[in-house]
Enzyme design. Structure first.
Site, PDB file in Angstrom:
ATOM      1  N   ASN A 198       0.830  -1.211   0.000  1.00  0.00           N
ATOM      2  CA  ASN A 198       0.000   0.000   0.000  1.00  0.00           C
ATOM      3  C   ASN A 198       0.865   1.262   0.000  1.00  0.00           C
ATOM      4  O   ASN A 198       1.838   1.352   0.762  1.00  0.00           O
ATOM      5  CB  ASN A 198      -0.859  -0.020   1.274  1.00  0.00           C
ATOM      6  CG  ASN A 198      -1.904   1.083   1.329  1.00  0.00           C
ATOM      7  OD1 ASN A 198      -2.705   1.228   0.410  1.00  0.00           O
ATOM      8  ND2 ASN A 198      -1.904   1.856   2.413  1.00  0.00           N
ATOM      9  N   GLU A 263      -7.485   4.727   0.512  1.00  0.00           N
ATOM     10  CA  GLU A 263      -7.576   5.819   1.499  1.00  0.00           C
ATOM     11  C   GLU A 263      -8.097   7.098   0.860  1.00  0.00           C
ATOM     12  O   GLU A 263      -7.628   8.199   1.139  1.00  0.00           O
ATOM     13  CB  GLU A 263      -6.194   6.083   2.122  1.00  0.00           C
ATOM     14  CG  GLU A 263      -5.568   4.853   2.739  1.00  0.00           C
ATOM     15  CD  GLU A 263      -4.229   5.112   3.436  1.00  0.00           C
ATOM     16  OE1 GLU A 263      -3.866   6.283   3.660  1.00  0.00           O
ATOM     17  OE2 GLU A 263      -3.540   4.125   3.750  1.00  0.00           O
ATOM     18  N   ASP A 265      -9.605  10.461  -0.144  1.00  0.00           N
ATOM     19  CA  ASP A 265     -10.277  11.689   0.279  1.00  0.00           C
ATOM     20  C   ASP A 265      -9.845  12.776  -0.684  1.00  0.00           C
ATOM     21  O   ASP A 265      -8.827  12.653  -1.357  1.00  0.00           O
ATOM     22  CB  ASP A 265     -10.022  12.060   1.759  1.00  0.00           C
ATOM     23  CG  ASP A 265      -8.596  11.934   2.221  1.00  0.00           C
ATOM     24  OD1 ASP A 265      -7.682  12.068   1.382  1.00  0.00           O
ATOM     25  OD2 ASP A 265      -8.369  11.714   3.428  1.00  0.00           O
TER      26      ASP A 265
HETATM   27  O1  9MR Z   1      -5.363   9.033   9.602  1.00  0.00           O
HETATM   28  C1  9MR Z   1      -4.307   8.437  10.341  1.00  0.00           C
HETATM   29  C2  9MR Z   1      -4.019   9.216  11.600  1.00  0.00           C
HETATM   30  O2  9MR Z   1      -5.119   9.084  12.487  1.00  0.00           O
HETATM   31  C3  9MR Z   1      -2.755   8.716  12.276  1.00  0.00           C
HETATM   32  O3  9MR Z   1      -2.413   9.590  13.328  1.00  0.00           O
HETATM   33  C4  9MR Z   1      -1.607   8.641  11.284  1.00  0.00           C
HETATM   34  C5  9MR Z   1      -0.358   8.035  11.895  1.00  0.00           C
HETATM   35  O4  9MR Z   1      -0.516   6.680  12.247  1.00  0.00           O
HETATM   36  O5  9MR Z   1      -1.971   7.863  10.163  1.00  0.00           O
HETATM   37  C6  9MR Z   1      -3.080   8.380   9.444  1.00  0.00           C
HETATM   38  O6  9MR Z   1      -3.367   7.519   8.371  1.00  0.00           O
HETATM   39  C7  9MR Z   1      -2.360   7.391   7.376  1.00  0.00           C
HETATM   40  C8  9MR Z   1      -2.360   5.950   6.905  1.00  0.00           C
HETATM   41  O7  9MR Z   1      -2.175   5.079   7.998  1.00  0.00           O
HETATM   42  C9  9MR Z   1      -1.303   5.708   5.857  1.00  0.00           C
HETATM   43  N1  9MR Z   1      -1.435   6.651   4.767  1.00  0.00           N
HETATM   44  C10 9MR Z   1      -1.527   8.062   5.118  1.00  0.00           C
HETATM   45  C11 9MR Z   1      -2.654   8.255   6.142  1.00  0.00           C
HETATM   46  C12 9MR Z   1      -2.830   9.741   6.482  1.00  0.00           C
HETATM   47  O8  9MR Z   1      -1.691  10.229   7.115  1.00  0.00           O
END
Ligand code: 9MR
Length: 350
Positions: A198, A263, A265
């Site tokens: 991913n 993911e 958005d």
């Molecule tokens: O949305 C997620 C946020 O709540 C967390 O703090 C962060 C760190 O773990 O990760 C965000 O999600 C990410 C995803 O796991 C991987 N791709 C990017 C996403 C946005 O930062």
């Protein structure tokens, strides 16, 4: 009298007495054998509007953070499955599929791990133990795992990380060999789960997606157990390269792997009151429609997932210091936005 008039107008408006209410995203997706999913936050599941919308509109979900190292592993000796199990429990009750996110990531790991000065051999054992324990715990519950998340930089180089070369699990300087090892461990722990790589910034044809393409091709040729590629689809530009997205999905599909949009958005600028403009929301809707259509046009693209579904809970605000937001399908009060209609239209088309 008033009610009668209202009803008559309604019938007249639909042009038919056999008026059927609009089908949910989930119903549309089910009808065409697609997965439509979203990332979820366990603490919000107790909110009525949140859980009702989630169960009605999606046939798949994924913990936004619930299965990450920093949540599952408060310390080296502990596996805390509370959040992950809540996500899985919700999915079971509502007959939804669960994607697991993620087993290996070089970023946002717990401090005890990153500051632990662990040696290569120790790290290798710890990672194998982690992958094995987590994948076995969720065997038969998580149907697809993001095994490795965000392993390449924007030039297609393998990113430095605790797992790759700092000090790594034994494959420093050997490119994708550490990724291969983690896929082999995951497959041994759960041979039935679909295993995905991913990443973000690899949605179009570019240096990063070229590197991922080369890795997947190599893995497939040598029988390394990989089943799919997750394209994150965090869109910040209201004029994205849609042709490039389509071409990229097409080439991965032709490799014989699945593609999940994992993911999605579409962030839009917010004014001083935190509101988006109607024009931008219309552009956003069109992007959702076009990107979903690109996925639906290729047989390998089997899932469309958004990174949350209500603008009430989204990572974009904090990532942009509130300059952008409103990236999802429902507003903060759970009303469907034009973006919702855009995705629904794409799913509706036969
Ligand atoms: O949305 C997620 C946020 O709540 C967390 O703090 C962060 C760190 O773990 O990760 C965000 O999600 C990410 C995803 O796991 C991987 N791709 C990017 C996403 C946005 O930062």
């Amino acid at each position: 009298m008033r009610v009668c008039l209202w009803f008559a107008l309604l019938l007249w408006g639909t042009g038919s007495p056999n008026f059927e209410p609009a089908r949910s995203l989930r119903e549309q997706a089910d009808a065409r054998g697609m997965l439509v999913g979203t990332a979820v936050r366990p603490y919000a599941l107790s909110e009525m509007a949140y859980s009702a919308t989630l169960g009605r509109e999606f046939n798949m979900l994924e913990g936004e953070d619930a299965m990450k190292w920093w949540v599952l592993r408060p310390d080296r000796a502990t596996f805390n499955f509370t959040d992950g199990d809540r996500v899985v429990g919700f999915a079971e009750v509502h007959r939804m599929k669960v994607r697991g996110h993620n087993l290996v990531w070089g970023w946002t790991n717990p401090a005890w791990l990153t500051n632990g000065n662990f040696k290569t051999q120790e790290l290798s054992q710890m990672l194998e133990e982690h992958i094995t324990t987590v994948a076995k715990h969720y065997r038969g519950k998580v149907f697809a795992w993001d095994v490795v998340n965000e392993g390449f930089d924007e030039h297609g180089k393998v990113k430095p990380s605790i797992w790759y070369d700092q000090p790594g699990i034994g494959f420093a300087g050997k490119g994708t060999a550490y990724i291969e090892q983690t896929f082999r461990w995951a497959h041994a722990a759960d041979p039935d789960a679909l295993l995905f790589y991913n990443d973000g910034g690899a949605e179009t044809v570019n240096e990063k997606s070229n590197a991922i393409y080369a890795m997947v091709k190599d893995f497939k040729r040598r029988g390394v157990p990989i089943d799919g590629v997750g394209l994150q689809m965090h869109i910040f530009d209201l004029a994205p390269d849609l042709a490039g997205i389509d071409a990229n999905i097409a080439r991965f599909s032709a490799l014989g792997v699945q593609i999940h949009l994992t993911e999605m958005d579409v962030a839009v600028p917010l004014d001083a009151y935190g509101s988006p403009s109607p024009e931008d929301l219309a552009k956003q809707a069109e992007i959702y429609r076009r990107v979903a259509s690109a996925c639906l046009a290729h047989s390998g693209c089997t899932a469309i997932q958004t990174w949350g579904f209500t603008d009430k809970y989204s990572w974009i605000g904090s990532a942009t210091k509130k300059a952008k937001g409103a990236g999802l399908l429902f507003d903060r009060d759970y009303h469907p936005k034009p973006a919702y209609e855009g995705l629904r239209q794409a799913l509706q088309k036969q």
